[in-house]
Scaffold this motif. Structure first.
Motif, PDB file in Angstrom:
ATOM      1  N   ILE A  48       0.843  -1.200   0.000  1.00 49.78           N
ATOM      2  CA  ILE A  48       0.000   0.000   0.000  1.00 49.78           C
ATOM      3  C   ILE A  48       0.878   1.249   0.000  1.00 49.78           C
ATOM      4  O   ILE A  48       1.681   1.440   0.917  1.00 49.78           O
ATOM      5  CB  ILE A  48      -0.934   0.023   1.220  1.00 49.78           C
ATOM      6  CG1 ILE A  48      -1.716  -1.294   1.326  1.00 49.78           C
ATOM      7  CG2 ILE A  48      -1.887   1.203   1.135  1.00 49.78           C
ATOM      8  CD1 ILE A  48      -1.217  -2.246   2.367  1.00 49.78           C
ATOM      9  N   PHE A  49       0.718   2.089  -1.021  1.00 50.40           N
ATOM     10  CA  PHE A  49       1.519   3.300  -1.158  1.00 50.40           C
ATOM     11  C   PHE A  49       0.802   4.493  -0.522  1.00 50.40           C
ATOM     12  O   PHE A  49      -0.370   4.748  -0.812  1.00 50.40           O
ATOM     13  CB  PHE A  49       1.798   3.590  -2.635  1.00 50.40           C
ATOM     14  CG  PHE A  49       2.628   2.527  -3.304  1.00 50.40           C
ATOM     15  CD1 PHE A  49       4.013   2.552  -3.220  1.00 50.40           C
ATOM     16  CD2 PHE A  49       2.026   1.493  -4.008  1.00 50.40           C
ATOM     17  CE1 PHE A  49       4.777   1.568  -3.830  1.00 50.40           C
ATOM     18  CE2 PHE A  49       2.774   0.511  -4.619  1.00 50.40           C
ATOM     19  CZ  PHE A  49       4.164   0.547  -4.528  1.00 50.40           C
ATOM     20  N   THR A  50       1.517   5.214   0.306  1.00 43.92           N
ATOM     21  CA  THR A  50       0.962   6.398   0.957  1.00 43.92           C
ATOM     22  C   THR A  50       2.046   7.470   1.020  1.00 43.92           C
ATOM     23  O   THR A  50       3.086   7.359   0.365  1.00 43.92           O
ATOM     24  CB  THR A  50       0.406   6.041   2.358  1.00 43.92           C
ATOM     25  OG1 THR A  50      -0.203   7.191   2.929  1.00 43.92           O
ATOM     26  CG2 THR A  50       1.482   5.508   3.273  1.00 43.92           C
ATOM     27  N   ASN A  51       1.825   8.524   1.802  1.00 42.22           N
ATOM     28  CA  ASN A  51       2.815   9.589   1.954  1.00 42.22           C
ATOM     29  C   ASN A  51       2.614  10.262   3.305  1.00 42.22           C
ATOM     30  O   ASN A  51       1.772   9.836   4.107  1.00 42.22           O
ATOM     31  CB  ASN A  51       2.713  10.606   0.804  1.00 42.22           C
ATOM     32  CG  ASN A  51       1.296  11.127   0.635  1.00 42.22           C
ATOM     33  OD1 ASN A  51       0.608  11.439   1.603  1.00 42.22           O
ATOM     34  ND2 ASN A  51       0.848  11.221  -0.611  1.00 42.22           N
ATOM     35  N   GLU A  52       3.373  11.327   3.552  1.00 41.23           N
ATOM     36  CA  GLU A  52       3.306  11.953   4.873  1.00 41.23           C
ATOM     37  C   GLU A  52       1.916  12.521   5.165  1.00 41.23           C
ATOM     38  O   GLU A  52       1.466  12.551   6.314  1.00 41.23           O
ATOM     39  CB  GLU A  52       4.370  13.051   5.020  1.00 41.23           C
ATOM     40  CG  GLU A  52       4.129  14.341   4.232  1.00 41.23           C
ATOM     41  CD  GLU A  52       4.561  14.244   2.779  1.00 41.23           C
ATOM     42  OE1 GLU A  52       4.583  15.300   2.099  1.00 41.23           O
ATOM     43  OE2 GLU A  52       4.876  13.135   2.311  1.00 41.23           O
ATOM     44  N   TYR A  53       1.193  12.946   4.116  1.00 36.06           N
ATOM     45  CA  TYR A  53      -0.163  13.454   4.319  1.00 36.06           C
ATOM     46  C   TYR A  53      -1.153  12.307   4.533  1.00 36.06           C
ATOM     47  O   TYR A  53      -2.002  12.357   5.417  1.00 36.06           O
ATOM     48  CB  TYR A  53      -0.594  14.299   3.120  1.00 36.06           C
ATOM     49  CG  TYR A  53      -2.049  14.706   3.161  1.00 36.06           C
ATOM     50  CD1 TYR A  53      -2.499  15.697   4.032  1.00 36.06           C
ATOM     51  CD2 TYR A  53      -2.985  14.083   2.326  1.00 36.06           C
ATOM     52  CE1 TYR A  53      -3.835  16.068   4.074  1.00 36.06           C
ATOM     53  CE2 TYR A  53      -4.325  14.446   2.365  1.00 36.06           C
ATOM     54  CZ  TYR A  53      -4.738  15.434   3.236  1.00 36.06           C
ATOM     55  OH  TYR A  53      -6.060  15.791   3.280  1.00 36.06           O
ATOM     56  N   GLY A  54      -1.010  11.272   3.720  1.00 33.07           N
ATOM     57  CA  GLY A  54      -1.957  10.158   3.785  1.00 33.07           C
ATOM     58  C   GLY A  54      -1.785   9.267   4.994  1.00 33.07           C
ATOM     59  O   GLY A  54      -2.716   8.535   5.358  1.00 33.07           O
ATOM     60  N   ASN A  55      -0.614   9.297   5.623  1.00 37.16           N
ATOM     61  CA  ASN A  55      -0.364   8.426   6.773  1.00 37.16           C
ATOM     62  C   ASN A  55      -1.494   8.494   7.788  1.00 37.16           C
ATOM     63  O   ASN A  55      -2.084   7.479   8.161  1.00 37.16           O
ATOM     64  CB  ASN A  55       0.952   8.796   7.458  1.00 37.16           C
ATOM     65  CG  ASN A  55       2.160   8.319   6.677  1.00 37.16           C
ATOM     66  OD1 ASN A  55       2.046   7.498   5.771  1.00 37.16           O
ATOM     67  ND2 ASN A  55       3.333   8.843   7.015  1.00 37.16           N
ATOM     68  N   ASN A  56      -1.772   9.682   8.282  1.00 36.21           N
ATOM     69  CA  ASN A  56      -2.796   9.856   9.300  1.00 36.21           C
ATOM     70  C   ASN A  56      -4.186  10.090   8.723  1.00 36.21           C
ATOM     71  O   ASN A  56      -5.190   9.762   9.358  1.00 36.21           O
ATOM     72  CB  ASN A  56      -2.446  11.030  10.221  1.00 36.21           C
ATOM     73  CG  ASN A  56      -1.342  10.681  11.193  1.00 36.21           C
ATOM     74  OD1 ASN A  56      -1.335   9.603  11.783  1.00 36.21           O
ATOM     75  ND2 ASN A  56      -0.380  11.576  11.338  1.00 36.21           N
ATOM     76  N   TYR A  57      -4.253  10.658   7.525  1.00 37.14           N
ATOM     77  CA  TYR A  57      -5.555  11.016   6.965  1.00 37.14           C
ATOM     78  C   TYR A  57      -6.338   9.788   6.512  1.00 37.14           C
ATOM     79  O   TYR A  57      -7.523   9.626   6.824  1.00 37.14           O
ATOM     80  CB  TYR A  57      -5.365  11.984   5.793  1.00 37.14           C
ATOM     81  CG  TYR A  57      -6.646  12.257   5.038  1.00 37.14           C
ATOM     82  CD1 TYR A  57      -7.689  12.994   5.626  1.00 37.14           C
ATOM     83  CD2 TYR A  57      -6.842  11.761   3.750  1.00 37.14           C
ATOM     84  CE1 TYR A  57      -8.871  13.233   4.943  1.00 37.14           C
ATOM     85  CE2 TYR A  57      -8.020  12.002   3.060  1.00 37.14           C
ATOM     86  CZ  TYR A  57      -9.032  12.739   3.659  1.00 37.14           C
ATOM     87  OH  TYR A  57     -10.203  12.969   2.992  1.00 37.14           O
ATOM     88  N   ILE A  58      -5.692   8.880   5.776  1.00 38.49           N
ATOM     89  CA  ILE A  58      -6.426   7.758   5.180  1.00 38.49           C
ATOM     90  C   ILE A  58      -5.771   6.404   5.422  1.00 38.49           C
ATOM     91  O   ILE A  58      -6.460   5.405   5.631  1.00 38.49           O
ATOM     92  CB  ILE A  58      -6.612   7.996   3.663  1.00 38.49           C
ATOM     93  CG1 ILE A  58      -7.471   6.897   3.012  1.00 38.49           C
ATOM     94  CG2 ILE A  58      -5.292   8.128   2.958  1.00 38.49           C
ATOM     95  CD1 ILE A  58      -8.904   6.900   3.435  1.00 38.49           C
TER      96      ILE A  58
END
Length: 326
Positions: A73-83
Motif C-alpha cells: 500500500i503506497f501512501t505519503n506523509e499526508y496520507g499516513n494519518n488522513y487515510i
C-alpha cells in the motif's frame, strides 16, 4: 395367651397398588425412551450441521493458505494519518501479509521508507524490496494506494482459477495516451509476473523505463507487456468491472458517459448500459474517503442480517518494516 391379630389388606387395594407401580415403571421407561430418542435425533442433527460447517471452514482456510496475497500500500506523509491508518484498521487486516510504503515515518503503519519524488521509482524500489525479502511468502501481490478499499475475499475468488506461476496481472484495464494498456484501480501481479519485473525488467533499460515518472501504472503496463506478462480479464460474468476506479457512491449514482468521459474513452472494454453497473463481486474501490472506508467495512464485515450465514474471517499477519531506502 394373648391372641395375635393380623390385618389383611383387601384384594382390590393390592390390585390397584400393583397396577399403579406398573404404570409408574411404564411411564419412566417411556420417558427414558423419549429422552434417548430426542437426544440422538438432536445429536445427529447437530453433528450433520457441524460437519457441514467444518467442511466449509476447512475449505475457506485451505483456500486462504493456498492463495497467499501480499498487499503493498503506497501512501505519503499526508496520507499516513488522513487515510492510510483507516485502511490499516479495516480491509488491510484481511491480507495474508502487508507493507505500507511512505516517504515519512509513522509509528502505527511502520512503513518502508522510500523518498523518491515520483511514483515510478518508488514502485520499483518497493517491488525490489518485496521480491528480495518476501517472495517466498506470497502467491500474488496486490498493489494499491492508501485511498483504495479492497474486498480480499472477492479477490481470492477471482484468482482461484489461475496459477501464481502464470505471468499474469489484473486490474481495471485501460488505454493510455500512447494506446498501450495498463491496469487502474489496483494492480495484482502473480508471483511469476513479480519475478520477471524485478529480475528481468528493472535491470534492463530496454524493457522497463529506468527513469522516474509520475505515471507509474502506465509505465508498469508497458514494462509488463515487454516481459510477456498477460493482461487478465478481471470483469465478472456480465462484463462489469470488479476493480472500480471510483468510490462506490460515485459509481452507483453518478457514472455516465457525460460525467466520466475519461473512463468511457480510455476503458479497454466497452462501457454500456450493462457494463456501467456496479458488480456485486466488486474487489476494489478507488478514491475512497476515510468516512466511506469505515462505513464500507461496517456494512461488509460488521453488520449482521438475521438468517444470513456468517463465514469465518481470515487470520492475518502484520508486517512492519522501517527500513530507510533512498
Amino acid at each position: 395367651m394373648e391372641k395375635e391379630c393380623s390385618t389383611r389388606k383387601p384384594k382390590w387395594r393390592s390390585y390397584f397398588i400393583d397396577l399403579y407401580e406398573s404404570l409408574k415403571i411404564s411411564v419412566k421407561l417411556l420417558l427414558i425412551f423419549l429422552m434417548c430418542f430426542n437426544f440422538f435425533q438432536t445429536d445427529f442433527t447437530r453433528l450433520l450441521n457441524l460437519k457441514s460447517n467444518v467442511n466449509e471452514s476447512i475449505a475457506e482456510v485451505s483456500n486462504v493458505t493456498r492463495t497467499r496475497i501480499f498487499c503493498l500500500i503506497f501512501t505519503n506523509e499526508y496520507g499516513n494519518n488522513y487515510i492510510a491508518v483507516h485502511g490499516q484498521a479495516t480491509w488491510v487486516k484481511n491480507c495474508d501479509r502487508y507493507l505500507f510504503v511512505s516517504n515519512d515515518v509513522h509509528a502505527v503503519l511502520e512503513p518502508l521508507l522510500v523518498k523518491y519524488r515520483d511514483r515510478w521509482d518508488t514502485m520499483k524500489v518497493s517491488l525490489f524490496h518485496v521480491h528480495q525479502y518476501y517472495a517466498n511468502d506470497l502467491d500474488w501481490l496486490l498493489m494499491v494506494y492508501d485511498n483504495n478499499y479492497v474486498v480480499l475475499e472477492n479477490l481470492r475468488k477471482m484468482l482461484k482459477p489461475y496459477s501464481p506461476d502464470e505471468p499474469i496481472n489484473f486490474g481495471c484495464k485501460m488505454w493510455d495516451n500512447d494506446n498501450q494498456t495498463y491496469m487502474h484501480g489496483g494492480i495484482v501481479l502473480s508471483h511469476e509476473a513479480l519475478r520477471r519485473l524485478v529480475v528481468e525488467g528493472f535491470t534492463n533499460s530496454s524493457l522497463c523505463n529506468p527513469n522516474d515518472s509520475a505515471y507509474a501504472s502506465e509505465e508498469m503496463g508497458k514494462c509488463l507487456k515487454n516481459l510477456g506478462v498477460v493482461d487478465g480479464d478481471s470483469r465478472d460474468a456480465m462484463g462489469r468491472q470488479r476493480f472500480i476506479p471510483f468510490p462506490p457512491e460515485h459509481f452507483l449514482t453518478e457514472l455516465s458517459p457525460e460525467k466520466e468521459e475519461w473512463f468511457v474513452t480510455h476503458s479497454f472494454y466497452e462501457i454500456n448500459a450493462t457494463t456501467n453497473k456496479l458488480s456485486p463481486e466488486a474487489i476494489s474501490f478507488s478514491d475512497v474517503s476515510p468516512a466511506t472506508m469505515v462505513t464500507l467495512h461496517y456494512y461488509i464485515y460488521k453488520l449482521r442480517i438475521f438468517g444470513r450465514k456468517v463465514l469465518p474471517q481470515n487470520v492475518t499477519n502484520h508486517l512492519g518494516n522501517n527500513t530507510q531506502l533512498s
